[in-house]
Design a protein around this motif. Structure first.
Motif, PDB file in Angstrom:
ATOM      1  N   PRO A 143      41.402 145.444 -60.425  1.00 38.51           N
ATOM      2  CA  PRO A 143      42.243 146.631 -60.615  1.00 38.51           C
ATOM      3  C   PRO A 143      42.254 147.517 -59.371  1.00 38.51           C
ATOM      4  O   PRO A 143      41.370 147.431 -58.510  1.00 38.51           O
ATOM      5  CB  PRO A 143      41.577 147.361 -61.793  1.00 38.51           C
ATOM      6  CG  PRO A 143      40.673 146.358 -62.419  1.00 38.51           C
ATOM      7  CD  PRO A 143      40.274 145.410 -61.335  1.00 38.51           C
ATOM      8  N   SER A 144      43.246 148.407 -59.324  1.00 40.42           N
ATOM      9  CA  SER A 144      43.377 149.344 -58.208  1.00 40.42           C
ATOM     10  C   SER A 144      43.575 150.752 -58.741  1.00 40.42           C
ATOM     11  O   SER A 144      44.049 150.958 -59.856  1.00 40.42           O
ATOM     12  CB  SER A 144      44.577 148.975 -57.332  1.00 40.42           C
ATOM     13  OG  SER A 144      44.381 147.727 -56.716  1.00 40.42           O
ATOM     14  N   LEU A 145      43.231 151.695 -57.911  1.00 37.59           N
ATOM     15  CA  LEU A 145      43.323 153.111 -58.250  1.00 37.59           C
ATOM     16  C   LEU A 145      43.780 153.864 -57.016  1.00 37.59           C
ATOM     17  O   LEU A 145      43.211 153.675 -55.937  1.00 37.59           O
ATOM     18  CB  LEU A 145      41.937 153.599 -58.693  1.00 37.59           C
ATOM     19  CG  LEU A 145      41.671 155.090 -58.764  1.00 37.59           C
ATOM     20  CD1 LEU A 145      42.493 155.712 -59.882  1.00 37.59           C
ATOM     21  CD2 LEU A 145      40.190 155.331 -59.004  1.00 37.59           C
ATOM     22  N   ASN A 146      44.798 154.692 -57.148  1.00 37.67           N
ATOM     23  CA  ASN A 146      45.286 155.491 -56.026  1.00 37.67           C
ATOM     24  C   ASN A 146      44.864 156.947 -56.209  1.00 37.67           C
ATOM     25  O   ASN A 146      45.018 157.509 -57.290  1.00 37.67           O
ATOM     26  CB  ASN A 146      46.813 155.416 -55.924  1.00 37.67           C
ATOM     27  CG  ASN A 146      47.341 156.239 -54.760  1.00 37.67           C
ATOM     28  OD1 ASN A 146      46.736 156.277 -53.699  1.00 37.67           O
ATOM     29  ND2 ASN A 146      48.461 156.903 -54.958  1.00 37.67           N
TER      30      ASN A 146
ATOM     31  N   ALA B 115      41.633 152.386 -54.033  1.00 36.82           N
ATOM     32  CA  ALA B 115      40.334 151.784 -54.314  1.00 36.82           C
ATOM     33  C   ALA B 115      40.550 150.554 -55.184  1.00 36.82           C
ATOM     34  O   ALA B 115      41.382 150.570 -56.088  1.00 36.82           O
ATOM     35  CB  ALA B 115      39.437 152.782 -55.040  1.00 36.82           C
ATOM     36  N   SER B 116      39.798 149.473 -54.924  1.00 38.98           N
ATOM     37  CA  SER B 116      39.897 148.275 -55.759  1.00 38.98           C
ATOM     38  C   SER B 116      38.511 147.694 -55.965  1.00 38.98           C
ATOM     39  O   SER B 116      37.609 147.875 -55.142  1.00 38.98           O
ATOM     40  CB  SER B 116      40.856 147.245 -55.157  1.00 38.98           C
ATOM     41  OG  SER B 116      40.396 146.814 -53.913  1.00 38.98           O
ATOM     42  N   TRP B 117      38.326 146.983 -57.095  1.00 36.48           N
ATOM     43  CA  TRP B 117      37.023 146.473 -57.481  1.00 36.48           C
ATOM     44  C   TRP B 117      37.211 145.256 -58.376  1.00 36.48           C
ATOM     45  O   TRP B 117      38.310 144.951 -58.821  1.00 36.48           O
ATOM     46  CB  TRP B 117      36.220 147.561 -58.209  1.00 36.48           C
ATOM     47  CG  TRP B 117      36.892 148.045 -59.463  1.00 36.48           C
ATOM     48  CD1 TRP B 117      36.703 147.587 -60.745  1.00 36.48           C
ATOM     49  CD2 TRP B 117      37.898 149.061 -59.562  1.00 36.48           C
ATOM     50  NE1 TRP B 117      37.517 148.244 -61.624  1.00 36.48           N
ATOM     51  CE2 TRP B 117      38.265 149.174 -60.927  1.00 36.48           C
ATOM     52  CE3 TRP B 117      38.527 149.901 -58.631  1.00 36.48           C
ATOM     53  CZ2 TRP B 117      39.232 150.059 -61.382  1.00 36.48           C
ATOM     54  CZ3 TRP B 117      39.486 150.795 -59.088  1.00 36.48           C
ATOM     55  CH2 TRP B 117      39.821 150.870 -60.435  1.00 36.48           C
ATOM     56  N   SER B 118      36.121 144.571 -58.667  1.00 40.87           N
ATOM     57  CA  SER B 118      36.147 143.419 -59.558  1.00 40.87           C
ATOM     58  C   SER B 118      35.812 143.864 -60.980  1.00 40.87           C
ATOM     59  O   SER B 118      34.824 144.572 -61.201  1.00 40.87           O
ATOM     60  CB  SER B 118      35.134 142.371 -59.099  1.00 40.87           C
ATOM     61  OG  SER B 118      34.995 141.353 -60.081  1.00 40.87           O
ATOM     62  N   HIS B 119      36.628 143.465 -61.926  1.00 41.32           N
ATOM     63  CA  HIS B 119      36.408 143.789 -63.334  1.00 41.32           C
ATOM     64  C   HIS B 119      35.896 142.537 -64.053  1.00 41.32           C
ATOM     65  O   HIS B 119      36.671 141.673 -64.449  1.00 41.32           O
ATOM     66  CB  HIS B 119      37.711 144.291 -63.970  1.00 41.32           C
ATOM     67  CG  HIS B 119      37.535 144.778 -65.375  1.00 41.32           C
ATOM     68  ND1 HIS B 119      37.889 144.026 -66.471  1.00 41.32           N
ATOM     69  CD2 HIS B 119      37.013 145.934 -65.850  1.00 41.32           C
ATOM     70  CE1 HIS B 119      37.626 144.706 -67.564  1.00 41.32           C
ATOM     71  NE2 HIS B 119      37.078 145.869 -67.221  1.00 41.32           N
TER      72      HIS B 119
END
Length: 195
Positions: free
Chosen positions: A45-48, A35-39
């Motif tokens: 950032p990314s999250l596995n 998952a990735s998003w705008s900070h």
């Protein structure tokens, strides 16, 4: 004549066997749900979601008979920053103590061109379920050269709103929209694994 009838019957039986849906077990060592998003617009950032467990049924001749069911244990969540992992598991976001898993269960699989599928299903996070559509590419279906068993691999993408699942803290400054990118390998289970 009898030999011709037997040969035809055998050919039909073999053809049916190959046409039947095949059940695969997802390989967590070769599956990434990112998952990735705008900070605040500064970074992405990314999250596995690791330790994935699931079953995939694929029917090459009738993709509508295909399905997928996946469990994403939040214990396997990895943002590559340990302190942030703990924050994501907290009540601010996933409440992993109370809701230890996210799940996806397909409701419809459709052909979308050569080696392309649209997989519609229900994504559940924190007991909140919403429909999600995955755009899927079939990478390969063949005997795995190391495992010596039938294997299959897919890539998929989707976009979701985290606020739909009760994890919308800091939106819209931290983007509500999250991009999902998935890659997976799956294999026909060994006989002892299929029990």
């Amino acid at each position: 004549m009898r030999r011709l009838v037997l040969a035809a019957a055998l050919a039909l039986t073999v053809g049916s066997a190959f046409a039947a849906p095949v059940t695969y077990k997802l390989d967590p060592n070769h599956t990434v749900v990112l998952a990735s998003w705008s900070h605040f617009g500064y970074s992405h950032p990314s999250l596995n979601f690791g330790q994935v467990d699931g079953t995939l049924v694929y029917d090459a001749d009738n993709v509508g008979a295909s399905s997928v069911q996946v469990t994403l244990p939040l214990a396997g969540l990895n943002s590559f920053v340990p302190d942030f992992d703990e924050h994501l598991r907290s009540a601010d976001f996933f409440e992993a103590d109370k809701y230890p898993n996210a799940t996806f269960k397909s409701t419809k699989v459709e052909a979308a061109g050569k080696d392309k599928l649209k997989v519609t299903g229900n994504l559940t996070i924190k007991d909140q379920t919403k429909p999600v559509v995955l755009d899927v590419t079939l990478n390969k279906a063949a005997d795995h050269p190391m495992a010596k068993r039938a294997a299959i691999g897919f890539d998929a993408t989707a976009k979701i709103k985290r606020s739909d699942f009760g994890v919308g803290k800091f939106a819209p400054n931290v983007s509500d929209e999250v991009e999902l990118r998935i890659t997976t390998e799956a294999m026909v289970p060994k006989p002892e694994e299929a029990k």
